[in-house]
Enzyme design. Structure first.
Site, PDB file in Angstrom:
ATOM      1  N   HIS A   1       0.836  -1.213   0.000  1.00  0.00           N
ATOM      2  CA  HIS A   1       0.000   0.000   0.000  1.00  0.00           C
ATOM      3  C   HIS A   1       0.865   1.255   0.000  1.00  0.00           C
ATOM      4  O   HIS A   1       2.032   1.223   0.400  1.00  0.00           O
ATOM      5  CB  HIS A   1      -0.979  -0.012   1.176  1.00  0.00           C
ATOM      6  CG  HIS A   1      -0.353   0.061   2.535  1.00  0.00           C
ATOM      7  ND1 HIS A   1      -0.059   1.252   3.159  1.00  0.00           N
ATOM      8  CD2 HIS A   1       0.036  -0.917   3.405  1.00  0.00           C
ATOM      9  CE1 HIS A   1       0.459   1.002   4.364  1.00  0.00           C
ATOM     10  NE2 HIS A   1       0.535  -0.303   4.529  1.00  0.00           N
TER      11      HIS A   1
ATOM     12  N   ASP B   1      -0.440   4.460   1.196  1.00  0.00           N
ATOM     13  CA  ASP B   1      -0.800   5.491   2.173  1.00  0.00           C
ATOM     14  C   ASP B   1      -0.008   5.245   3.457  1.00  0.00           C
ATOM     15  O   ASP B   1       0.549   4.155   3.651  1.00  0.00           O
ATOM     16  CB  ASP B   1      -2.310   5.484   2.449  1.00  0.00           C
ATOM     17  CG  ASP B   1      -2.807   4.165   3.047  1.00  0.00           C
ATOM     18  OD1 ASP B   1      -2.266   3.104   2.662  1.00  0.00           O
ATOM     19  OD2 ASP B   1      -3.717   4.194   3.895  1.00  0.00           O
TER      20      ASP B   1
ATOM     21  N   ASP C   1       6.557   1.099   6.443  1.00  0.00           N
ATOM     22  CA  ASP C   1       5.126   0.753   6.279  1.00  0.00           C
ATOM     23  C   ASP C   1       4.438   1.755   5.370  1.00  0.00           C
ATOM     24  O   ASP C   1       3.930   2.739   5.835  1.00  0.00           O
ATOM     25  CB  ASP C   1       4.498   0.700   7.673  1.00  0.00           C
ATOM     26  CG  ASP C   1       3.039   0.290   7.637  1.00  0.00           C
ATOM     27  OD1 ASP C   1       2.578  -0.178   6.595  1.00  0.00           O
ATOM     28  OD2 ASP C   1       2.356   0.470   8.668  1.00  0.00           O
TER      29      ASP C   1
ATOM     30  N   GLU D   1      -5.044   1.600   2.983  1.00  0.00           N
ATOM     31  CA  GLU D   1      -4.887   0.429   3.864  1.00  0.00           C
ATOM     32  C   GLU D   1      -5.027   0.838   5.328  1.00  0.00           C
ATOM     33  O   GLU D   1      -5.594   0.123   6.134  1.00  0.00           O
ATOM     34  CB  GLU D   1      -3.517  -0.225   3.642  1.00  0.00           C
ATOM     35  CG  GLU D   1      -3.374  -1.601   4.287  1.00  0.00           C
ATOM     36  CD  GLU D   1      -2.874  -1.572   5.717  1.00  0.00           C
ATOM     37  OE1 GLU D   1      -2.976  -2.591   6.414  1.00  0.00           O
ATOM     38  OE2 GLU D   1      -2.381  -0.510   6.166  1.00  0.00           O
ATOM     39  N   GLU D   2      -4.501   2.031   5.648  1.00  0.00           N
ATOM     40  CA  GLU D   2      -4.491   2.477   7.048  1.00  0.00           C
ATOM     41  C   GLU D   2      -5.853   3.008   7.481  1.00  0.00           C
ATOM     42  O   GLU D   2      -6.024   3.437   8.615  1.00  0.00           O
ATOM     43  CB  GLU D   2      -3.405   3.551   7.244  1.00  0.00           C
ATOM     44  CG  GLU D   2      -1.992   3.112   6.841  1.00  0.00           C
ATOM     45  CD  GLU D   2      -1.389   2.068   7.788  1.00  0.00           C
ATOM     46  OE1 GLU D   2      -2.088   1.623   8.715  1.00  0.00           O
ATOM     47  OE2 GLU D   2      -0.223   1.703   7.584  1.00  0.00           O
TER      48      GLU D   2
ATOM     49  N   ASP E   1       1.685  -9.975   0.629  1.00  0.00           N
ATOM     50  CA  ASP E   1       1.516  -8.618   1.151  1.00  0.00           C
ATOM     51  C   ASP E   1       2.452  -8.443   2.343  1.00  0.00           C
ATOM     52  O   ASP E   1       3.175  -9.369   2.719  1.00  0.00           O
ATOM     53  CB  ASP E   1       0.041  -8.418   1.554  1.00  0.00           C
ATOM     54  CG  ASP E   1      -0.349  -6.946   1.739  1.00  0.00           C
ATOM     55  OD1 ASP E   1       0.486  -6.055   1.476  1.00  0.00           O
ATOM     56  OD2 ASP E   1      -1.508  -6.689   2.142  1.00  0.00           O
TER      57      ASP E   1
ATOM     58  N   HIS F   1       4.391   3.020  12.733  1.00  0.00           N
ATOM     59  CA  HIS F   1       3.281   3.813  13.294  1.00  0.00           C
ATOM     60  C   HIS F   1       3.778   4.664  14.468  1.00  0.00           C
ATOM     61  O   HIS F   1       2.977   5.336  15.114  1.00  0.00           O
ATOM     62  CB  HIS F   1       2.088   2.955  13.747  1.00  0.00           C
ATOM     63  CG  HIS F   1       1.334   2.325  12.607  1.00  0.00           C
ATOM     64  ND1 HIS F   1       0.011   1.975  12.680  1.00  0.00           N
ATOM     65  CD2 HIS F   1       1.713   2.002  11.351  1.00  0.00           C
ATOM     66  CE1 HIS F   1      -0.388   1.456  11.530  1.00  0.00           C
ATOM     67  NE2 HIS F   1       0.651   1.444  10.707  1.00  0.00           N
TER      68      HIS F   1
END
Ligand SMILES: [Zn+2]
Length: 490
Positions: free
Chosen positions: A126, A128, A161, A195-196, A221, A463
């Site tokens: 992903h 985002d 990420d 995705e987030e 993934d 994160h």
């Protein structure tokens, strides 16, 4: 007396028999063939210009594709910029692949294979990223959206990420396309834009592929990685996610009359709610040594010390001990059952006002093998007799059952993971959610792995603060993808 002596002899006999059984089982237990990746003949990785790749990742980090909880405040122009940047940066890859957009900004690329009889492979990353928590920007050693290359790493939100994967994947696709590689199997790349924030883009991509009748050999993934200080072994282990827990949030509401807090009723809504929450959490799901977490321990046992080998070879006797060991950490415990976590509370809006209703939100991560319906039934049973209502906040995501550890896809991914360093490879359970959960209708075999090495402590940067991808990891990721693609699609 004689009876007791007889009993003692019998007991000693049983004990020595037990010791013999344990010893024989420990000596004869073999690693499951599932993780023996040695038979796969891997394609060699293509040469990589690491400095250039690092520049590319830094550029991607500077584009602020930040997914907010409220998608309405996302800046769509940043997604457009990222798409244009991909096209300009990887011309050879874009020349051999078609590109489609679904659900607004999710990208679906197809590199058609030369052999229509072959099943396609699907690779996901992903684009985002999560926001930086306001007030923590100053804690970063290098600002989160500067894309600094320093201290042998690329710094910034999304470096791991999941822009690190996206850039490494495109570096490999570009190199393969430029080298004249012609895939026999089609290569499909899905890069989700949200995705987030729920993954509607991945769902739309899955829909598109299903409508076309795509039955992929496997989907790969993000999800797990190489853990440098894996507790069971105290050294690095490459974990490939073969299953994913479900996700659901339950709103528990206690209706109440409200009014002035100077004359409270016998029980206020807050008290009823508190009793309901405790009733639900006191009914924890039992910890069980089974599923992907148990498969992981079994796969790693041959590399572990004698005690672990003995316990795994004799699960019939030592399963409770294994459960106790694994459940010693919250992350370990989470891999053995459905977790129940009350996260938010709402009562009245003012301290001297009785609530008209009180609500608690309980977040569940559902273990494979269970369903959201069973979770709801358990909560209903626990709160029977209490004046509360139970409702899902949004439709639950069911757990994704385990994919094969015998398939050709597994063997190829496991071999490429093993070739990235000196470590054993094992299947594992992803306790978070990934975009790949949408792909259950596209392939039976969904794997979740990012070829990077970090310690348990270092993974907290995802994160969090100081997210960064080391140059070593960027090379590892890129080599992993080029070996994997050239092997799986040739
Ligand atoms: Zn991610």
């Amino acid at each position: 007396m004689r009876l007791l002596a007889k009993f003692g002899i019998a007991l000693a006999g049983v004990a020595s028999l037990l010791v013999a059984v344990i010893a024989v089982r420990t000596a004869t237990d073999r690693a499951p063939a599932a993780v023996d990746a040695a038979q796969v003949s891997l394609a060699t990785a293509l040469p990589l210009d690491l400095e250039r790749a690092a520049q590319h990742l830094a550029e991607a980090v500077r584009i602020r594709t930040v997914s907010h909880q409220d998608a309405g405040i996302n800046d769509g122009r940043e997604w457009e910029r990222l798409h244009a940047w991909l096209q300009a940066t990887y011309p050879a890859a874009h020349a051999v692949m078609t590109r489609e957009r679904v659900a607004g900004h999710t990208l679906v690329y197809t590199w058609p294979g030369t052999d229509p009889a072959r099943q396609p492979i699907v690779l996901m990353a992903h684009h985002d990223v999560v926001p930086v928590t306001p007030g923590t920007e100053g804690d970063w050693r290098h600002p989160p959206f500067d894309g600094a290359i320093a201290e042998d790493a690329v710094w910034g939100r999304g470096a791991v990420d999941n822009k690190g994967s996206l850039v490494a994947l495109f570096e490999s696709l570009e190199a393969l396309a430029a080298s004249g590689f012609l895939p026999a199997a089609s290569i499909i790349v899905v890069s989700g834009h949200d995705e987030e924030a729920g993954g509607s883009g991945a769902a739309a991509a899955a829909n598109l592929l299903q409508k076309r009748g795509v039955e992929a050999e496997f989907v790969l993934d993000e999800g797990l990685a190489v853990v440098a200080d894996f507790p069971l072994l105290g050294r690095p282990v490459a974990l490939i996610g073969i299953a994913e827990k479900g996700y659901a949030t339950l709103a528990v509401t206690a209706p109440a009359a409200g009014g002035h807090s100077s004359a409270p009723p016998r029980e206020t809504g807050v008290e009823t709610l508190a009793r309901a929450v405790l009733a639900i959490t006191s009914q924890a799901f039992p910890l069980r040594f089974d599923g992907p977490a148990a498969d992981m321990v079994r796969a790693l046992a041959p590399d572990a010390g004698l005690v672990v080998r003995m316990a795994v070879a004799n699960e019939w006797l030592f399963a409770p001990l294994l459960v106790r060991q694994i459940a010693a950490t919250p992350a370990g415990a989470a891999s053995l059952h459905t977790t129940i976590a009350p996260t938010m509370l709402r009562g009245s809006p003012k301290e001297n006002v009785l609530p008209q209703d009180a609500t608690a939100w309980i977040n569940y991560r559902i273990a494979p093998g269970q369903t959201s319906a069973q979770v709801l039934e358990r909560a209903r049973a626990a709160t029977r007799g209490l004046d509360v209502t139970l409702d899902w906040v949004h439709p639950p995501s069911e757990p994704v059952p385990a994919s094969s550890t015998q398939s050709r896809g597994w063997r190829t991914i496991a071999a490429a993971a093993a070739a990235s360093g000196e470590w054993p490879v094992a299947p594992g359970l992803v306790t978070a959610t990934t975009d790949s959960r949408r792909m259950t209708g596209v392939s039976r075999d969904i794997y979740r792995f990012q070829a990077i090495v970090a310690s348990m402590r270092e993974f907290e940067m995802i994160h969090g603060t100081n997210e960064r991808l080391t140059l070593d990891n960027l090379r590892r990721l890129s080599d992993f993808y080029s070996r994997l693609i050239a092997t799986a699609a040739r």
